[in-house]
Design an enzyme around this catalytic site. Structure first.
Site, PDB file in Angstrom:
ATOM      1  N   LEU A 126       1.216  -1.442  -0.280  1.00 20.60           N
ATOM      2  CA  LEU A 126       0.009   0.006   0.324  1.00 20.60           C
ATOM      3  C   LEU A 126       1.377   0.890  -0.219  1.00 20.60           C
ATOM      4  O   LEU A 126       1.888   1.585   0.100  1.00 20.60           O
ATOM      5  CB  LEU A 126      -1.265  -0.487   1.359  1.00 20.60           C
ATOM      6  CG  LEU A 126      -1.658  -1.042   1.540  1.00 20.60           C
ATOM      7  CD1 LEU A 126      -3.124  -0.432   2.581  1.00 20.60           C
ATOM      8  CD2 LEU A 126      -2.980  -0.517   0.312  1.00 20.60           C
ATOM      9  N   LYS A 127       0.389   2.689  -0.614  1.00 24.13           N
ATOM     10  CA  LYS A 127       1.244   3.278  -0.850  1.00 24.13           C
ATOM     11  C   LYS A 127       0.020   4.724   0.278  1.00 24.13           C
ATOM     12  O   LYS A 127      -0.787   5.272  -0.347  1.00 24.13           O
ATOM     13  CB  LYS A 127       1.286   4.082  -1.619  1.00 24.13           C
ATOM     14  CG  LYS A 127       2.364   5.435  -2.346  1.00 24.13           C
ATOM     15  CD  LYS A 127       2.029   5.671  -3.901  1.00 24.13           C
ATOM     16  CE  LYS A 127       3.318   6.432  -4.299  1.00 24.13           C
ATOM     17  NZ  LYS A 127       2.996   8.209  -3.498  1.00 24.13           N
TER      18      LYS A 127
END
Length: 1163
Positions: free
Chosen positions: A210-211
């Site tokens: 995830l960013k």
């Protein structure tokens, strides 16, 4: 799929050399005695409700052996502390070791020795090592010595008096760095294909994380320093230190102070830095205001033994679990089936995905899912910025399993009074930035932040670190390197300066070394600040030619020590440097790439979601366009963005409607006062929430809205309104604003303009176009407006002429050198219904400029041969060279490809005017040298004086001498400059021919590297329409009634045919994504029956097999819809079998079935 309820690392941008898995497990199994016990020593506390137990569930078919591979030990940092007394402003309760340091005269051994060097075979240590304690009184700097050091630093110019000779040496110590920025040279689609190929062949695993949406924060311990992306000693780093300190207090409870001090000592002793994503609501709005303020570890870096070494993902997990640091969600894809399903899942979710839907889909298609210690939904919210996918070792799955078994999940957070939080402190201290910083540091606590030297300097809370003189860098490069690391850093800096890459080397006085300062021993901190992404791309190119170059890192902070050394000490340093250099070269051969070529090891792709981009790029970044240029310009801006993203037509329509309404709403509410981008969500979020409530379609478009966190009362104070992360800058992605030039309408006007440089022959070309206007075979009137003859605002004059003569062709005879002018031309094109065509001189360009040096030489030479030019830029002008260098630098930062691509994307076409012969001799050294000297002089002048005339600046005499030398050199090479030019008549003919093709609509726009894949809605087998018509024809021959039905309803209406296998609305994203493994492959289909009613017709179809595997449809009744009556949606064809049972439809069975072949595709 294996699921681990545990911690993991998030990444903002990842660099593949970070995976060095073979190093980890030799350490874990052979050197366990060197690692502190990773299990909690805290009393057992009640777990939070809803927290899942750690477990391992193996996905059927996954081969996840627990056997550990052999891993090499990594070099560790030096085991000595600095030895220099800390500049303490508050009491330090932590206890740290003090190691005696040998001193040679006025120079200490720890200042001379290669920083961070240690035996290569030392095992990696994740935790603390027991050390002796020391009396606090020995850690306090004597006040008199402090004052004396301060006086030495500021009351005498030590640097100016410091001379560089053979006894001068320099030592560097990297304090913090983040992954290098690698630009994929291939398109995203090509990168995807290569990733799938590598995983399918068993060469690698795809890792996806995830960013989180925040800012880069790097921490090297209290002594090493806290750093933001390109700065330190400011509110960004103060916020980061406070949040990180609070994380320790949450995780360790009463042991927090002890663990904070141990963590600081550990990072300093081992010479390491930890990089994190800092996510807060006080540093300005991103896509969604986080519910909590937190950090997520993105990288752990060893800095003490040559080139920085980034921990692999399993190593980061071990490190974070030891120190109870937050980690993120990660997925591993190790088979062709899973990796193709991942990309298909993203394509299905890219326009509507939120954290919940994305995590659910990836959990279902991944081979391994490792949830993090923090939940994006709980701490940040549903709006997800994106995913980062990169290639890692094919052994990553086994390594992950082993690490998670050996390092169990830490205990939950401890319930205790943590004191005021970040938002409360910022709200209570809003007088100025310095006051806010001090309050944050005081509330961090003395055990984690014993003093404020990096923020306020020495003995005075209102003094910021002062910039050092620029000569630090030049003296650093002139000195002898004392060790291998310094040699490599010098090589990097020297290359960047020689190539004139857009970067700054900002130097500051190192206050922590104040007591070591003397006339022969100077200390500084240097920040390598890269100004443009083009620098990373150009540096990568240099690395291909020079493989021994160190990578160019982001967030690059270095300590520099300039000193004098005796011959004996110099010889000792030279020997050490050679030994370490050999060791580093040997270690580079086993850097964890597992035999992958650099091109493959660095494969990475960022995948963002539209629900995030509509907030940041379309709303936030569009505010300046909306308030400055108005709604029409704003509409053009957001349409450009959506087109370059390849947004689906349906979403473009929905977004256009919503954004037009937003523009009216916010302009009405704010008037002419622009809404601040730092708090834009205060207005955008309530608007989006109300808009989403109107319909399910709107809700899907927005993703999630509401539950707004108010920030106006606690937003951090940033002097100058800066944005440390830099993501407030608009993406440079544009679309043609001109009407489609492939088919220009005669009723429209045409603007011909010239992105060039004086001397590019635009005026002469305009005259030729006017005289040859009949040859253009266009009956529109044509006229020219020469910029040198028009007083006042030239482009406003062109717009006025366009309105007077809307169907004419205007030749804008004036240089149009930058994006500001291009935007004016775009606006003019829209407002006056005209197309615009740029004509540019053809040139190879350089790495950072679309015009080559020999082209620049020709332009200057032409100007120097002018007489009585209307613009007074001719041979009589004393500053011809300066003026042309000024124009030349207006294009700086773009190579030729970028320059041409941007013009084509803005205007839809490009005309190239031949300039230089392809077969020509190289530019003479004297011409090249004088131009390079001029470029250097221009940069010196503009850095100090901006756009001031050369006669008024410090370099006035230098300009006079250079202009004289320039003329002498160019006239001495007049024959060469004349011989390399394409004859003007040929150039004119080629320009006229290109213009004629554009006016006739025969111009073909070059293909740009845009995303070739789009949003996926369903998976289907596409069947050739001709095969379907042939099948229907065969059926009709035996049944007149069927023939009549087909001829009346189907023959002329059926344009395409497919058999739907799965639809994301009906069957879910995962069901669609799972067909990714066989996309583009041929599938045999048996057609078994025709079903008819008065409103519907469809063929019953049974998909066959691919490589022995049966292709099954998620539809209960697989079919190919042939026809529906007006007003009947195609999905109603699913009811035909039931209608047959009810006697309301007819079934005609085929025995044997007809067989046709289709191709499985995503739609």
């Amino acid at each position: 799929m294996s699921v681990y309820h545990c911690a993991f690392t998030s990444t903002r941008t990842l660099y593949s050399s970070s995976f060095t898995p073979s190093r980890t497990f030799r350490i874990l199994h052979r050197h366990r005695s060197n690692i502190s016990d990773f299990h909690s020593t805290m009393p057992h506390h009640k777990k939070r409700s809803g927290k899942k137990e750690q477990k391992w569930t193996q996905k059927p078919g996954s081969d996840l052996s627990a056997d550990a591979a052999e891993f090499r030990p990594a070099a560790s940092a030096e085991g000595i502390t600095n030895g220099i007394g800390r500049l303490t402003m508050v009491e330090n309760n932590a206890q740290s070791p003090v190691v005696p340091v040998i001193q040679f005269g006025g120079i200490r051994l720890d200042e001379l020795a290669p920083h961070g060097q240690s035996p290569v075979g030392k095992p990696k240590v994740y935790g603390t090592v027991s050390t002796a304690t020391v009396d606090d009184s020995k850690k306090t700097v004597d006040t008199a010595a402090q004052t004396l050091g301060f006086s030495k630093l500021f009351n005498s110019n030590l640097l100016e008096k410091f001379t560089v000779d053979n006894s001068t040496y320099s030592t560097t110590k990297i304090r913090a760095t983040f992954y290098p920025k690698f630009e994929n040279e291939k398109s995203d689609q090509e990168v995807r294909i290569r990733m799938i190929e590598m995983v399918a062949k068993g060469l690698a695993t795809l890792e996806v994380s995830l960013k989180h949406s925040g800012s880069l924060f790097m921490y090297a311990g209290h002594e090493g320093g806290a750093y933001a992306k390109n700065s330190f000693g400011n509110v960004y780093t103060a916020v980061g230190v406070f949040v990180l300190g609070r994380i320790f207090r949450k995780a360790w409870g009463t042991e927090a102070s002890k663990k904070q001090a141990e963590f600081n000592d550990f990072l300093e002793r081992e010479h390491m830095s930890v990089s994190m994503e800092l996510v807060t609501a006080v540093l300005g709005d991103h896509g969604q205001r986080p519910r909590e303020d937190y950090v997520v570890v993105t990288a752990v870096t060893e800095l003490g033994n040559g080139k920085p070494k980034f921990y692999s993902t399993p190593e980061i997990i071990a490190f974070c679990r030891k120190w109870r640091l937050p980690t993120n969600h990660v997925w591993l894809f190790s088979t062709r089936n899973s990796v193709t399903s991942f990309f298909a899942a993203y394509d299905a979710l890219c326009e509507e995905g939120t954290a919940t839907s994305v995590c659910k889909a990836l959990d279902e298609v991944a081979d391994v899912s490792v949830p993090g210690s923090i939940d994006h939904i709980k701490v940040q919210g549903e709006i997800l910025e994106g995913l980062v996918a990169r290639i890692v070792s094919h052994e990553s799955t086994k390594e992950m399993e082993l690490v998670l078994k050996d390092y169990p999940l830490p205990v939950d957070e401890v319930y205790q009074d943590l004191g005021p939080d970040l938002r409360e402190i910022c709200a209570a201290n809003r007088s100025d930035e310095k006051h806010q910083i001090k309050a944050l540091l005081e509330n961090t606590g003395a055990s984690f932040c014993p003093d404020y030297v990096d923020w306020f300097g020495i003995d005075a809370s209102d003094i910021h670190p002062r910039n050092a003189d620029r000569s630090v860098v030049s003296k650093f490069l002139q000195a002898n390197p004392s060790d291998y690391s310094t040699t490599k850093l010098m090589e990097m800096v020297r290359l960047m300066k020689e190539k004139r890459f857009p970067a700054a080397f900002k130097c500051y006085h190192n206050f922590r070394k104040i007591n070591s300062m003397s006339s022969d021993n100077l200390h500084y901190k240097m920040v390598i600040h890269v100004h443009s992404d083009s620098t990373f791309r150009r540096y990568q190119k240099e690395m291909r030619y020079k493989p021994d170059l160190w990578p160019l890192y982001r967030g690059f902070f270095v300590e520099i020590n300039l000193f004098k050394a005796s011959k004996e000490k110099a010889a000792e340093m030279a020997k050490t440097s050679i030994d370490v250099g050999i060791n580093n070269k040997n270690s580079d051969d086993i850097s964890g790439k597992k035999g992958l070529a650099d091109e493959d090891a660095n494969l990475m792709i960022k995948l963002k979601f539209l629900t995030y981009k509509l907030r940041t790029f379309l709303i936030r970044n569009g505010l300046s366009v909306l308030f400055k240029d108005g709604p029409a310009a704003y509409k053009a801006y957001y349409l450009r963005q959506m087109k370059i993203w390849n947004t689906s037509p349906g979403k473009q329509r929905q977004l256009s409607k919503m954004l037009d309404e937003w523009a009216v709403y916010i302009k009405r509410k704010c008037g002419n006062r622009q809404l601040s981008s730092s708090i834009y969500l205060s207005e955008a979020e309530p608007f989006l929430e109300q808009y989403a409530k109107r319909s399910p379609e709107n809700q899907a478009l927005i993703g999630c809205a509401g539950d707004l966190v108010r920030t106006e009362d606690f937003l951090a104070i940033v002097e100058g309104g800066g944005d440390e992360e830099g993501d407030l800058d608009t993406e440079k992605i544009l679309e043609p604003s001109s009407p489609g030039l492939d088919s220009i309408q005669k009723k429209e006007g045409l603007i011909v303009f010239f992105p060039g440089i004086p001397g590019c022959a635009k005026s002469a070309l305009c005259k030729e176009i006017l005289s040859a206007s009949e040859g253009l075979e266009d009956d529109r009137p044509i006229h020219s407006l020469m910029g040198d003859l028009i007083k006042g605002r030239y482009w406003q004059k062109v717009a006025d002429e366009r309105r007077k003569k809307p169907y004419s062709i205007v030749l804008a005879d004036k240089n149009a050198p930058n994006e500001e002018v291009w935007r004016q031309i775009e606006d003019m094109s829209r407002s006056t219904k005209a197309s615009a065509v740029p004509i540019v001189p053809d040139s190879e360009g350089t790495d950072s400029n679309p015009f080559s040096l020999d082209a620049l030489a020709v332009f200057i030479y032409r100007v120097l041969n002018r007489v009585n030019h209307p613009g007074n830029l001719d041979k009589s002008s004393p500053n011809v060279g300066y003026v042309l260098l000024m124009f030349y630098h207006l294009y700086d930062g773009k190579n030729r490809s970028e320059f041409e691509s941007e013009l084509i994307e803005r205007f839809g076409s490009l005309v190239k005017m031949p300039l230089l012969k392809s077969e020509r001799s190289p530019i003479p050294d004297s011409v090249k040298t004088v131009l390079e000297e001029g470029i250097n002089l221009y940069r010196l002048h503009t850095n100090r004086h901006g756009r001031s005339e050369p006669s008024k600046g410090t370099y006035a005499k230098d300009w006079v001498l250079w202009e004289k030398q320039l003329r002498e050199v160019l006239f001495r090479n007049a024959d060469y400059l004349a011989s390399i030019q394409v004859p003007f008549e040929i150039a004119v003919d080629q320009v006229l021919e290109q213009l004629k093709r554009i006016m006739k609509g025969e111009y073909i726009t070059p293909i740009s590297e845009k995303r070739k894949f789009g949003t996926i809605i369903f998976a289907a087998i596409d069947v050739p329409i001709a095969d379907v018509h042939n099948l229907l024809s065969n059926i009709s021959e035996n049944d007149p009634k069927v023939k009549t039905f087909i001829e009346n309803n189907i023959v002329n209406n059926l344009q395409k045919a497919h058999i739907t296998l799965a639809h994301k609305r009906s069957h879910g994203v995962t069901a669609v994504a799972n067909y990714g493994r066989i996309v583009n492959q041929k599938v045999p289909v048996d057609v078994t029956a025709l079903l008819l009613s008065d409103k519907l017709a469809a063929l019953e179809a049974q998909p066959g097999s691919i490589d022995g595997q049966k292709i099954t449809s998620k539809n209960e009744w697989p079919h190919l819809t042939l026809w529906t009556a007006q007003g009947i949606p195609p999905k109603e064809a699913n009811t035909l079998p039931e209608l047959v049972l009810q006697g309301k439809a007819t079934r005609i069975e085929f025995n044997p079935p007809f067989t046709i072949t289709g191709v499985l595709q995503f739609h």
